[in-house]
Design a protein around this motif. Structure first.
Motif, PDB file in Angstrom:
ATOM      1  N   TRP A  67       0.816  -1.207   0.000  1.00  9.23           N
ATOM      2  CA  TRP A  67       0.000   0.000   0.000  1.00  9.23           C
ATOM      3  C   TRP A  67       0.855   1.265   0.000  1.00  9.23           C
ATOM      4  CZ3 TRP A  67       1.830   2.189   4.303  1.00  9.23           C
ATOM      5  CH2 TRP A  67       2.149   1.383   5.405  1.00  9.23           C
ATOM      6  N   TYR A  93      -3.280   4.588 -10.462  1.00  4.75           N
ATOM      7  CA  TYR A  93      -4.540   4.561  -9.715  1.00  4.75           C
ATOM      8  C   TYR A  93      -5.087   5.978  -9.746  1.00  4.75           C
ATOM      9  CZ  TYR A  93      -7.851   4.611  -5.901  1.00  4.75           C
ATOM     10  OH  TYR A  93      -8.993   4.774  -5.154  1.00  4.75           O
ATOM     11  N   THR A 110      -3.242  -2.351  -2.972  1.00  2.00           N
ATOM     12  CA  THR A 110      -3.129  -2.827  -4.346  1.00  2.00           C
ATOM     13  C   THR A 110      -4.285  -3.734  -4.747  1.00  2.00           C
ATOM     14  OG1 THR A 110      -0.734  -2.619  -4.294  1.00  2.00           O
ATOM     15  CG2 THR A 110      -1.649  -4.125  -5.932  1.00  2.00           C
ATOM     16  N   GLN A 122      -7.131  -0.550  -5.236  1.00  3.38           N
ATOM     17  CA  GLN A 122      -6.884  -0.424  -6.666  1.00  3.38           C
ATOM     18  C   GLN A 122      -7.547  -1.541  -7.466  1.00  3.38           C
ATOM     19  OE1 GLN A 122      -2.936   0.684  -8.031  1.00  3.38           O
ATOM     20  NE2 GLN A 122      -2.279   0.976  -5.910  1.00  3.38           N
ATOM     21  N   ARG A 124      -6.492  -4.611  -8.149  1.00  3.34           N
ATOM     22  CA  ARG A 124      -5.546  -5.267  -9.058  1.00  3.34           C
ATOM     23  C   ARG A 124      -5.315  -6.716  -8.642  1.00  3.34           C
ATOM     24  NH1 ARG A 124      -2.894  -1.698 -12.383  1.00  3.34           N
ATOM     25  NH2 ARG A 124      -3.091   0.488 -11.820  1.00  3.34           N
ATOM     26  N   TYR A 127       0.968  -7.289  -8.162  1.00  4.70           N
ATOM     27  CA  TYR A 127       1.635  -6.258  -7.374  1.00  4.70           C
ATOM     28  C   TYR A 127       1.963  -5.049  -8.251  1.00  4.70           C
ATOM     29  CZ  TYR A 127       2.114 -10.071  -4.080  1.00  4.70           C
ATOM     30  OH  TYR A 127       1.840 -11.106  -3.229  1.00  4.70           O
ATOM     31  N   VAL A 128       1.983  -3.878  -7.644  1.00 11.47           N
ATOM     32  CA  VAL A 128       2.304  -2.644  -8.351  1.00 11.47           C
ATOM     33  C   VAL A 128       3.727  -2.203  -8.033  1.00 11.47           C
ATOM     34  CG1 VAL A 128       1.772  -0.172  -8.538  1.00 11.47           C
ATOM     35  CG2 VAL A 128      -0.077  -1.853  -8.466  1.00 11.47           C
TER      36      VAL A 128
END
Length: 162
Positions: A67, A93, A110, A122, A124, A127-128
């Motif tokens: 996060w 985002y 995430t 988000q 998703r 992972y971002v």
């Protein structure tokens, strides 16, 4: 009217005008302070959990342990509608109909979840934030830079850099 009376009258008038101008210049800062702008809220990235604790198994639980926290340090609320949070790879985002109250923090996870005042998701499935190095960049709804947070090889000793 004699010439000396006329000169004296002009000198008195000039002195009065000069005194009036000085009084208005001296009082200007006080009146300007009375009309000062209200304090502007400052929004910043206050913390990042880029390496999800535990095994990176792409479960929703693990994704949500990754996060970014965004904090409004001012007293006034800020409308974040249209603001963006982006990583170096362009994953973005966009805040949608969200108002960050004064002196509060929101955590942007995430994975999937139900948005609340203090937690946004988000939604998703991957992972971002890169565990080795990345930069989280916050921009307002006009695309103007607000703040960033870097780690890994991008980190230059300071918490925030531009």
């Amino acid at each position: 009217m004699s010439a000396s009376v006329s000169v004296t009258a002009r000198r008195i008038a000039a002195a009065a005008l000069t005194a009036g101008a000085l009084v208005s210049v001296i009082s200007l800062p006080a009146s300007a302070a009375d009309h000062a702008r209200p304090e502007r809220s400052k929004v910043e990235i206050s913390d990042v959990q880029y390496d999800s604790p535990g095994r990176d198994d792409r479960s929703n639980r693990s994704l949500n342990r990754e996060w970014v926290e965004v904090t409004n340090t001012g007293r006034r609320s800020v409308n974040l509608d249209g603001w963006t949070l982006k990583d170096e790879d362009g994953r973005t985002y966009t805040f949608d109909h969200y108002r960050l109250e004064g002196r509060t923090t929101v955590r942007i996870h995430t994975g999937h979840g139900r948005d609340t005042d203090s937690d946004l998701y988000q939604d998703r499935r991957n992972y971002v934030w890169d565990n080795r190095s990345d930069t989280a960049t916050l921009r307002n709804d006009h695309g103007r830079f607000i703040d960033d947070e870097s780690w890994g090889h991008h980190h230059h000793g300071g918490r925030h850099h531009r």
